[in-house]
Design an enzyme around this catalytic site. Structure first.
Site, short mmCIF file in Angstrom:
data_model
loop_
_atom_site.label_atom_id
_atom_site.label_comp_id
_atom_site.label_asym_id
_atom_site.label_seq_id
_atom_site.Cartn_x
_atom_site.Cartn_y
_atom_site.Cartn_z
CG HIS A 1 -4.58 4.39 -0.16
ND1 HIS A 1 -3.57 3.47 -0.28
CD2 HIS A 1 -4.87 4.79 -1.43
CE1 HIS A 1 -3.25 3.32 -1.56
NE2 HIS A 1 -4.03 4.11 -2.28
CG ASP B 1 -1.83 1.13 1.30
OD1 ASP B 1 -1.46 2.23 0.84
OD2 ASP B 1 -2.94 0.95 1.79
CG HIS B 2 0.93 4.68 -2.87
ND1 HIS B 2 -0.32 4.39 -3.33
CD2 HIS B 2 0.98 6.02 -2.74
CE1 HIS B 2 -0.99 5.51 -3.49
NE2 HIS B 2 -0.23 6.52 -3.13
C1 BG6 Z 1 -4.05 5.14 -5.69
C2 BG6 Z 1 -5.42 5.18 -6.29
O1 BG6 Z 1 -3.87 3.94 -4.94
O2 BG6 Z 1 -3.87 6.25 -4.84
C3 BG6 Z 1 -5.64 6.47 -7.04
O3 BG6 Z 1 -5.58 4.09 -7.18
C4 BG6 Z 1 -5.35 7.66 -6.18
O4 BG6 Z 1 -6.99 6.53 -7.52
C5 BG6 Z 1 -3.97 7.50 -5.51
O5 BG6 Z 1 -5.35 8.80 -6.99
C6 BG6 Z 1 -3.74 8.59 -4.48
O6 BG6 Z 1 -2.41 8.50 -4.01
P1 BG6 Z 1 -1.59 9.82 -3.64
O7 BG6 Z 1 -0.29 9.29 -3.14
O8 BG6 Z 1 -1.49 10.60 -4.91
O9 BG6 Z 1 -2.39 10.53 -2.57
#
Ligand code: BG6
Length: 383
Positions: A244, A181-182
């Site tokens: 997230h 999960d990034h």
């Molecule tokens: C991704 C989703 O996991 O996270 C996207 O698939 C979303 O839809 C993105 O835009 C948001 O990540 P960040 O790091 O740009 O807040």
């Protein structure tokens, strides 16, 4: 700043190498990491996709991604030329052998020791076929280490998640598998644990007696960005909430882990997840954005993008620490601004000492944790 770590030389294979995830997130991150002091040239990246491209055209596309990410393109050229490759695979089910051949060729010419990462930057329908194809081509074990990286959504319900897990374990050992999960890589998200467990001031406040509600908001400026096909079957729930935002809930709500290691943290997170009450339909509001103007440019509404754009919901965590404290989760695309923020709202004073009309008593104390874009902690109180 993170200090430069030595990364094992390896080949990083991106399945979905021409997609949105690769362009917006993976390439800028890989470039920063792999061109860090001492790393240059020891790691190569192979994009895999269906588009008919050669290495030269692919490098141009990646350099365009670097421009969008604000990276210096002149400096990136040598890296792209030396370390970036592309392989077209039109049918993943049958393309495993071709991929294996290309991987061996790159490893030989770049003198790589056979360490490989397979990153599935793909729509979820393509996960199974790709994993099978990697496994059947014998790419699940190499001369060095082999890792498989999978992002959400991992299945669409419990049974499909279990099925996907069975397939993964048919070819890979659990130690090779990274379900990621990034959001957990964001410094401010990692800081949540430090805020909670490196200070004593908050712990005595961090419970139902003192906290009235918790609000987690992820508001994005971006729309679907051409991902209507993916979004229509995934939706904001599986794209943002169950991954997230739920990770943020567990980091905020978990008990102090016995140790600060992966397994102890996971165990505490699981306890929180087990305490969350099943959602009732009237605790969830879904929405779709309409058309409007962004930076002077007309942008289409959700339905015009052929592709639910926003979700608001209330979670109840039924355990000793949190019983009765609602956690409100909100996320939406094409919102007026980009902002990810957690608001911890403390209880109000029991008596309105300064008169019921007074603003002094109508405001609660709040702790604002802004995760992006401008990371900050604010504690609001009255004087
Ligand atoms: C991704 C989703 O996991 O996270 C996207 O698939 C979303 O839809 C993105 O835009 C948001 O990540 P960040 O790091 O740009 O807040």
């Amino acid at each position: 700043m993170a200090s430069a770590r030595r990364i094992d030389p390896h080949l990083f294979v991106i399945h979905g190498g021409t997609g949105d995830l690769a362009r917006r997130k993976l390439f800028p991150a890989l470039y920063r990491l792999l061109t860090d002091e001492g790393q240059h040239g020891s790691c190569h990246v192979l994009g895999v996709g269906r588009s008919d491209l050669d290495d030269v055209r692919y490098r141009e596309l990646v350099r365009e991604a670097f421009i969008e990410a604000g990276l210096p393109t002149d400096a990136s050229q040598p890296w792209c030329t030396e370390c970036l490759h592309y392989q077209q695979i039109t049918d993943i089910e049958t393309g495993g052998e071709v991929l294996a051949g290309r991987i061996r060729e790159i490893e030989k010419s770049a003198s790589l020791p056979g360490n490989r990462v397979f990153y599935l930057a793909l729509p979820p329908q393509a996960f199974s076929g790709t994993i099978r194809s990697i496994g059947e081509a014998g790419l699940n074990h190499g001369e060095g280490w082999t890792r498989l990286v999978i992002e959400k959504p991992f299945g669409t319900d419990l049974e499909s998640a279990r099925e996907l897990n069975r397939l993964v374990h048919h070819y890979f050992d659990e130690s090779q598998v990274y379900r990621i999960d990034h959001y957990l890589g964001k410094e401010t998200v990692q800081n949540l644990s430090v805020l909670r467990f490196a200070n004593t001031v908050f712990e005595s406040l961090w419970k139902r007696d003192r906290i009235r509600s918790v609000h987690i908001t992820v508001s994005e400026l971006l729309g679907l960005e051409g991902r209507a096909g993916y979004y229509e079957s995934t939706g904001a729930f599986r794209d943002m909430i169950q991954n997230h935002l739920t990770q943020l809930v567990t980091l905020l709500a978990m008990e102090p882990p016995a140790r600060f290691d992966a397994e102890s943290i996971r165990n505490e997170k699981v306890k929180v997840l087990r305490s969350i009450k099943a959602l009732e339909p009237d605790e969830v509001v879904l929405g779709q954005y309409t058309s409007g103007e962004l930076d002077g440019v007309q942008v289409p509404g959700y339905l015009d993008e052929e592709g639910v754009g926003s979700v608001n919901l209330k979670l109840a965590i039924d355990n000793w620490r949190w019983k009765g404290v609602p956690f409100f989760l909100r996320t939406g695309k094409r919102m007026p601004k980009r902002m990810t923020r957690i608001v911890i709202e403390f209880r109000r004073p029991p008596i309105s000492m300064f008169g019921s009309e007074s603003q002094v008593t109508s405001n609660s104390n709040r702790l604002l944790i802004t995760l992006q874009p401008d990371e900050a902690f604010h504690l609001l109180f009255e004087v």
